[in-house]
Scaffold this active site. Sequence first.
Site, PDB file in Angstrom:
ATOM      1  N   GLU A  19      12.001  -0.719   5.201  1.00 29.83           N
ATOM      2  CA  GLU A  19      12.873  -1.692   4.843  1.00 29.83           C
ATOM      3  C   GLU A  19      12.163  -3.163   4.860  1.00 29.83           C
ATOM      4  O   GLU A  19      12.568  -4.133   4.238  1.00 29.83           O
ATOM      5  CB  GLU A  19      13.731  -1.809   6.079  1.00 29.83           C
ATOM      6  CG  GLU A  19      14.767  -0.712   6.245  1.00 29.83           C
ATOM      7  CD  GLU A  19      15.903  -0.816   4.583  1.00 29.83           C
ATOM      8  OE1 GLU A  19      16.004  -1.786   4.345  1.00 29.83           O
ATOM      9  OE2 GLU A  19      15.932   0.222   4.174  1.00 29.83           O
TER      10      GLU A  19
ATOM     11  N   LYS B  38       4.885 -10.459   9.128  1.00 28.21           N
ATOM     12  CA  LYS B  38       4.127  -9.647  10.158  1.00 28.21           C
ATOM     13  C   LYS B  38       2.875  -9.623  10.120  1.00 28.21           C
ATOM     14  O   LYS B  38       2.225  -9.554  11.248  1.00 28.21           O
ATOM     15  CB  LYS B  38       4.843  -8.232  10.084  1.00 28.21           C
ATOM     16  CG  LYS B  38       4.309  -7.415  11.107  1.00 28.21           C
ATOM     17  CD  LYS B  38       5.043  -5.719  11.033  1.00 28.21           C
ATOM     18  CE  LYS B  38       4.307  -4.931  10.138  1.00 28.21           C
ATOM     19  NZ  LYS B  38       2.838  -4.661  10.576  1.00 28.21           N
ATOM     20  N   ASP B  39       2.160  -9.606   9.049  1.00 25.24           N
ATOM     21  CA  ASP B  39       0.787  -9.924   8.674  1.00 25.24           C
ATOM     22  C   ASP B  39       0.470 -11.208   8.561  1.00 25.24           C
ATOM     23  O   ASP B  39      -0.168 -11.602   7.652  1.00 25.24           O
ATOM     24  CB  ASP B  39       0.288  -8.885   7.454  1.00 25.24           C
ATOM     25  CG  ASP B  39       0.565  -7.553   7.583  1.00 25.24           C
ATOM     26  OD1 ASP B  39      -0.136  -6.780   8.572  1.00 25.24           O
ATOM     27  OD2 ASP B  39       1.476  -7.029   6.774  1.00 25.24           O
TER      28      ASP B  39
ATOM     29  N   GLN C  10      -2.902 -12.490   7.615  1.00 27.01           N
ATOM     30  CA  GLN C  10      -3.353 -12.028   6.301  1.00 27.01           C
ATOM     31  C   GLN C  10      -2.423 -13.107   5.210  1.00 27.01           C
ATOM     32  O   GLN C  10      -3.158 -13.517   4.620  1.00 27.01           O
ATOM     33  CB  GLN C  10      -2.846 -10.703   6.074  1.00 27.01           C
ATOM     34  CG  GLN C  10      -2.764 -10.235   4.555  1.00 27.01           C
ATOM     35  CD  GLN C  10      -2.180  -9.054   4.296  1.00 27.01           C
ATOM     36  OE1 GLN C  10      -3.070  -7.854   4.404  1.00 27.01           O
ATOM     37  NE2 GLN C  10      -0.800  -8.868   3.908  1.00 27.01           N
TER      38      GLN C  10
ATOM     39  N   LEU D  57       6.657   2.790   1.572  1.00 25.46           N
ATOM     40  CA  LEU D  57       7.663   1.827   1.516  1.00 25.46           C
ATOM     41  C   LEU D  57       8.891   1.931   2.747  1.00 25.46           C
ATOM     42  O   LEU D  57       9.118   3.110   3.065  1.00 25.46           O
ATOM     43  CB  LEU D  57       8.359   1.640   0.075  1.00 25.46           C
ATOM     44  CG  LEU D  57       7.577   1.264  -0.920  1.00 25.46           C
ATOM     45  CD1 LEU D  57       8.039   1.205  -2.294  1.00 25.46           C
ATOM     46  CD2 LEU D  57       6.401   0.262  -0.826  1.00 25.46           C
TER      47      LEU D  57
ATOM     48  N   HIS E 107       9.328  -3.855   3.430  1.00 21.20           N
ATOM     49  CA  HIS E 107       8.756  -3.944   1.838  1.00 21.20           C
ATOM     50  C   HIS E 107      10.219  -4.351   1.050  1.00 21.20           C
ATOM     51  O   HIS E 107       9.902  -5.385   0.400  1.00 21.20           O
ATOM     52  CB  HIS E 107       8.335  -2.730   1.441  1.00 21.20           C
ATOM     53  CG  HIS E 107       6.928  -2.290   2.103  1.00 21.20           C
ATOM     54  ND1 HIS E 107       6.909  -0.907   3.007  1.00 21.20           N
ATOM     55  CD2 HIS E 107       5.755  -2.931   2.252  1.00 21.20           C
ATOM     56  CE1 HIS E 107       5.621  -1.159   3.123  1.00 21.20           C
ATOM     57  NE2 HIS E 107       5.131  -2.147   2.712  1.00 21.20           N
TER      58      HIS E 107
ATOM     59  N   MET F  81       0.758  -1.287  -0.026  1.00 20.43           N
ATOM     60  CA  MET F  81       0.045  -0.162   0.024  1.00 20.43           C
ATOM     61  C   MET F  81       0.911   1.388   0.034  1.00 20.43           C
ATOM     62  O   MET F  81       0.553   2.610   0.286  1.00 20.43           O
ATOM     63  CB  MET F  81      -0.837   0.074   0.937  1.00 20.43           C
ATOM     64  CG  MET F  81      -2.038  -1.046   1.110  1.00 20.43           C
ATOM     65  SD  MET F  81      -3.425  -0.737   1.980  1.00 20.43           S
ATOM     66  CE  MET F  81      -2.911  -0.655   3.936  1.00 20.43           C
TER      67      MET F  81
ATOM     68  N   GLY G 283       4.775 -10.333   3.750  1.00 21.79           N
ATOM     69  CA  GLY G 283       5.366 -10.594   4.799  1.00 21.79           C
ATOM     70  C   GLY G 283       4.737 -11.247   6.155  1.00 21.79           C
ATOM     71  O   GLY G 283       3.622 -11.194   6.160  1.00 21.79           O
TER      72      GLY G 283
END
Length: 284
Positions: free
Chosen positions: A35, A149-150, A153, A33, A37, A30, A147
């Site tokens: 690190e 982190k999500d 998702q 950006l 990404h 989204m 990622g």
Amino acid sequence: MQIINDPAEMQKIAEKLRLQHQYIGVVMTMGALHEGHLSLVKLAKAHAGTVIMTIFVNPTQFGPNEDFHRYPRPFEQDAALARSAGIDYLFAPSVEAMYPDGYSTSIDPGPIATRFEGASRPGHFSGVATVVVKLLGITRPHLAVFGEKDAQQLTVIRRVVADLNIAVTILGAPVTRESDGLATSSRNIYLSSDERQQATVLYRAIQHAKAEIDKGRADLEAIATEADALVRSEPDAAPDYICFVDNATFEPVTQAVPGKACRLVMAVRIGKTRLIDNWRFECP
């Protein structure tokens, strides 16, 4: 790097690349950006000869009281970072291009999307699943990197891709962190300096849980309660949830099972900013 705004043009380019036997990777973002990404891009480039990045702030995954309108959109800076990272095509459509007049289709990702983030943000994962499937259809990749982190998702996307027989490999990239352990996030910029310091409690809670499990403790529910108390010790921290879950189903787990992959997941508000983090482990 070519910047493409039109979905039909992006589809034609992707189809031509496929006919040329190019192996395509995609990184969906989204924007704003950081690190984290760029680590996804690095992983995509290690596997694919052509890498497409998408930048699209997707309105259908934001709730009515969330930060869609104030979400950072530094497009020129993002484009420069994408170019320097070696992106081949940057697909940046408008909302009108992705959801034209009359658009009415959405995807229900099922039970996995009703827990945790899905419970806190009703409709969020339907919006995520729908836009991911659209972007996969537009960019036609062989590989898509998301990622960890999500984490929920990522699990939802894997479920949707499997259920809908979409021919793409989904690759998870490890969480990237700042020097003090805070997970990199576009929303970190919302934090004041004091809140930024308090936000490190998420990583400290993860470290506490890891230390307890390394000791051989099996009572995950008790460890999660301790992590919750640690987070609440910061004056501006308010957890939405802190829980251990099965890594594949995201169902809550209360006891460690040897050899079983689990994940500590958390969502915490630091002031007005909502942050998420997680840690994956296998019980010894």
